[in-house]
Design an enzyme around this catalytic site. Structure first.
Site, short mmCIF file in Angstrom:
data_model
loop_
_atom_site.label_atom_id
_atom_site.label_comp_id
_atom_site.label_asym_id
_atom_site.label_seq_id
_atom_site.Cartn_x
_atom_site.Cartn_y
_atom_site.Cartn_z
N ASP A 146 0.83 -1.20 0.00
CA ASP A 146 0.00 0.00 0.00
C ASP A 146 0.87 1.26 0.00
O ASP A 146 0.61 2.22 0.71
CB ASP A 146 -0.95 0.00 1.20
CG ASP A 146 -2.12 0.97 1.00
OD1 ASP A 146 -2.26 1.50 -0.12
OD2 ASP A 146 -2.88 1.20 1.95
N PHE A 147 1.90 1.23 -0.83
CA PHE A 147 2.80 2.37 -0.99
C PHE A 147 2.35 3.27 -2.15
O PHE A 147 3.18 3.80 -2.89
CB PHE A 147 4.23 1.90 -1.24
CG PHE A 147 4.97 1.45 -0.01
CD1 PHE A 147 4.58 1.87 1.25
CD2 PHE A 147 6.07 0.62 -0.11
CE1 PHE A 147 5.26 1.46 2.39
CE2 PHE A 147 6.76 0.22 1.02
CZ PHE A 147 6.36 0.63 2.27
#
Length: 861
Positions: free
Chosen positions: A510-511
């Site tokens: 979830d970057f």
């Protein structure tokens, strides 16, 4: 009759030394038992040995033996040597290792603990009558000075405090076509933003958040005072509080002419007099927010019809009505979105919906999106209005399922509301019009953050997220992997892609990119180049040529950890921006585990040994949980960074918050009641009971993502937890960095009355910089608005806010000639700061001025 031996022992345990001994034994067991587990997990032997020694000290105290103090003194000396061996003179690292032991040592030195012990020395003073002592078998004790031991341990505490308060600067510097029957206006360059204005989220479309104003300077900023405040009346409802909905007042007002425009978490749009703070109008779209887990609105946009096409206002009469009464409507518009996925245009002068925009002022954003359950799609960031286009993406309720609503990016005409173009990466021709019955490709990466643009180049820069679900990507399609966590440059007029640059390959952390880049001009051997700087959640900064996306600072592919979930195909390398300073924290070590006391530090250390952590890009695994550091909240989140173009400095406030990621087989998660069965989009969506749970329907796994905290609520890693950093974009070096914020309002033990320790603190919300060299930033969990000297990073001024200031501040010149600094203070549910509904405005004082406070009133539109 002399007291029996048994009675004497019972009496000794009921004395001050005995009761203290019981507590010390319990503390020893609390260290020894998990300390044994830590050894089994491959960790340090210290905690077991220290715990057993404390048990012995406690037993000796209970027996009234003077040797207990000597044994504890030896333990404390050994602890100090061990602490220095592990962490040196790092004050914050020494806190859990030495602070509580020093306080315990001070207690053991007090007279009421020492005097009853067998063989204890007597207090210093005049000689006592020894006539009775001649019959005693006890020798005359040594002289005892009651506060000497207390002083020794207090000195240790003082040294730790001094080391913890150290703040060190690294170095300083000086300073068209028809769509659906509605017309689409031809692209045209944007008019410039006046020096005293703030027309975009970042002041200009560049997103640099730099103001050319200089009335407020480093030498007078300490005179700033509250000029006025306004209360919106928009607060979380009882339903939202009871159901754990995240309420965040993140808005940055824009200032056009002498009016401030902004939105509230429930999407009311408000216009204020920028000088007086009085309300001009207020519009409530009455949108349905009952299904939204996340209530936030970061801003609105402004559009003004070009002068040559703006009709002269007509004054119709009964005898000569206007042939086209809508032609004069809304020459100046506020473009905003609702929480139930609609785009709206309001008259900037009256607050009424523009009748010629869409259907009575609204355009649906769920058209051609397929099934969209309530709360699954809306826009948190403001639309971007540039070159006669309204460009936006959208927030998706991510990590819930495969095949969620599309991440399509769309552009609309600001006058008619007609669709100008749509960029859908999943289609062979991403901008081709949809055929009847078609929908945009579902589950694609979405651009939910703030967009920036170069109107002269005709490019808009879209920061993309990753394809849902976040933590499992075995089923992602080639275009998902090509665009996940990438920056894409689209043609403003047509939506055609010019270039894209990926910051994370096959993102399962979830970057996603939470904000578009800031634009800047940089000098190179080939001359001055139009560039951009892209901030990231990982703390990497990418310096790219904004014309074609090629790196201007070295980017290297480096090997990263492997062995993910079964069926996963991780990228063996990731792109690291090695030519730029990095805000990425160093990898965690076992010795970095932290806590408020030795016990919760030990538990954090034990958890570190049990979990998998191989540094940045440690993938989620099934066999044991992982530590994610940085994590999805990022080093730099949706607030981005500001840029001083005259000094070529980038100013960023960064957070350092590790999280834990636990992956569970779907069946196990359902057995535990964490998620419910769901057959798909044809039936109502069963939301998980907690926002930290990602069901990831359509995959074999559910994910649980939570902050890595100790038993007492303190983070499991050492401070600083927040920093303010200045980076020279020409020399590409860090100029200075300082801890940002204190622990004053953190929720340790569920209180807001903690000591203001200068640890640096978690922050959400950005900063701005002025031509005079003053940086303003709210953001921190301790609820202050602060001003810093851009040259050194030294704090110059701060003002206590009535609620959390988790928003980007802005500045402008009022019609009275004063420079104002404004911030929304309404708190942040994720950061757990105090909720509120305030717009706070600060300015240099004028003689006889008084603060004006305005309350929202129901008589507004």
């Amino acid at each position: 009759m002399p007291m029996s031996l048994k009675s004497r022992h019972v009496s000794s345990w009921l004395s001050w030394p005995g009761l203290t001994g019981i507590v010390v034994i319990l503390l020893g067991l609390a260290l020894a038992i998990p300390g044994g587990w830590l050894i089994v997990a491959g960790g340090s032997w210290y905690y077991l040995l220290a715990g057993l020694t404390l048990v012995a000290v406690g037993v000796l105290l209970g027996l009234g033996r003077w040797e207990a103090l000597w044994l504890y003194a030896l333990l404390f000396l050994a602890t100090a040597l061990w602490a220095y061996w592990e962490v040196g003179l790092d004050g914050w690292q020494l806190v859990p290792r030495l602070l509580t032991p020093a306080l315990l040592g001070a207690w053991l030195s007090l007279p009421w603990v020492v005097r009853p012990l067998h063989g204890a020395p007597r207090p210093a003073g005049p000689p006592e009558d020894d006539s009775l002592a001649t019959h005693s078998v006890r020798p005359r004790p040594l002289t005892y000075r009651p506060w000497l031991g207390v002083g020794v341990y207090a000195l240790v505490v003082a040294v730790i405090v001094v080391l913890g308060y150290r703040v060190t600067a690294i170095r300083t510097v000086e300073g068209g076509p028809l769509v659906g029957g509605k017309p689409v206006t031809e692209p045209a360059p944007n008019p410039p933003v006046p020096e005293g204005g703030w027309q975009y989220y970042g002041r200009t479309a560049d997103g640099d958040r730099f103001s050319p104003l200089s009335q407020i300077r480093p030498d007078n900023v300490n005179q700033l005072d509250l000029a006025w405040y306004y209360r919106t009346g928009d607060l979380p409802s009882d339903f939202e509080n009871q159901n754990g909905r995240e309420f965040n007042f993140e808005a940055t007002p824009i200032k056009v002419n002498d009016t401030l425009y902004f939105c509230t978490p429930h999407r009311q749009v408000i216009a204020l007099d920028a000088t007086a703070g009085t309300v001009k109008w207020k519009y409530d779209p009455h949108n349905d927010t009952s299904a939204n887990e996340y209530l936030a609105c970061r801003g609105v946009a402004y559009y003004e019809k070009p002068a040559e096409t703006t009709p002269t206002p007509l004054t119709p009469t009964p005898l000569a009505p206007s042939a086209n009464p809508m032609a004069a409507a809304c020459p100046r518009r506020i473009i905003a979105t609702t929480a139930d996925a609609r785009l709206m245009a309001l008259d900037a002068d009256t607050g009424q919906p523009c009748p010629d925009f869409g259907s009575n002022g609204y355009v649906s954003l769920t058209d051609a999106m397929g099934p969209v359950p309530p709360g699954f799609h809306f826009i948190t960031s403001q639309p971007l209005v540039v070159n006669n286009r309204v460009i936006l993406g959208g927030w998706i309720y991510d990590n819930q399922s495969k095949g969620e609503p599309s991440g399509v990016v769309r552009a609309y005409d600001p006058v008619s509301g007609a669709l100008a173009w749509a960029w859908d990466m999943g289609r062979p021709d991403p901008t081709a019009p949809l055929k009847p019955g078609e929908v945009y490709t579902r589950g694609t990466p979405n651009g939910w953050g703030t967009y920036t643009a170069d109107p002269a180049l005709g490019l808009v820069y879209i920061p993309l997220g990753n394809a849902t679900p976040d933590y499992y990507g075995a089923d992602r399609r080639p275009f998902d992997d090509a665009y996940s966590s990438a920056l894409v440059a689209l043609d403003i007029a047509t939506g055609q892609e010019r270039w894209h640059f990926q910051t994370v390959h096959h993102d399962v952390w979830d970057f996603d990119l939470p904000i578009g880049p800031s634009l800047v001009e940089v000098s190179t051997p080939d001359g001055v180049v139009p560039a951009l700087v892209q901030t990231t959640k990982m703390g990497e900064l990418y310096l790219l040529d904004r014309r074609d996306g090629h790196p201007l600072a070295r980017v290297e592919e480096k090997a990263v950890p492997g062995r993910g979930l079964p069926g996963e195909h991780l990228s063996p390398t990731q792109p690291f921006s090695t030519g730029m300073p990095s805000l990425t924290p160093p990898p965690l070590k076992a010795t970095d585990a932290w806590g408020a006391t030795p016990i919760d530090q030990l538990l954090c250390r034990l958890d570190f040994q049990r979990r998998r952590y191989d540094g940045l890009y440690t993938p989620p695994t099934l066999d044991r949980g992982t530590i994610a550091y940085p994590a999805f909240d990022g080093v730099v989140d949706w607030h981005g960074a500001s840029i001083d173009p005259s000094r070529h400095l980038l100013i960023a406030n960064a957070s350092y918050i590790p999280f834990t990621v636990d992956i569970l087989p779907r069946e196990e998660a359902m057995k535990k009641g964490m998620i419910k069965p769901w057959k798909g989009w044809s039936e109502p969506y069963p939301k998980p009971k907690d926002f930290s749970i990602g069901p990831q329907y359509g995959t074999p796994y559910a994910a649980v993502v939570q902050p890595w905290l100790g038993a007492f609520g303190a983070p499991c890693h050492a401070p600083p937890w927040g920093k303010l950093v200045a980076i020279d974009l020409q020399s590409r070096t860090i100029v200075w960095q300082h801890p940002l914020g204190t622990t004053r309002d953190t929720n340790l033990f569920n209180t807001r009355t903690n000591l203001p320790l200068p640890t640096g603190i978690f922050n959400i919300g950005g900063n701005l910089v002025t031509a005079s060299g003053v940086i303003f930033v709210g953001a921190t969990a301790d609820q202050y608005l602060r001003a810093f000297d851009e040259h050194t990073g030294r704090e110059l001024w701060k003002a206590r806010l009535p609620a959390g200031g988790q928003a980007n501040p802005m500045t402008y010149q009022g019609k009275d000639g004063r420079q104002y600094v404004v911030i929304a203070a309404g708190g942040h549910g994720g950061l757990r700061t105090r909720n509120g509904d305030y717009i706070m405005a600060y300015a240099l004082p004028t003689p006889g001025a008084s603060v004006v406070g305005m309350e929202s009133h129901p008589g507004s539109h």
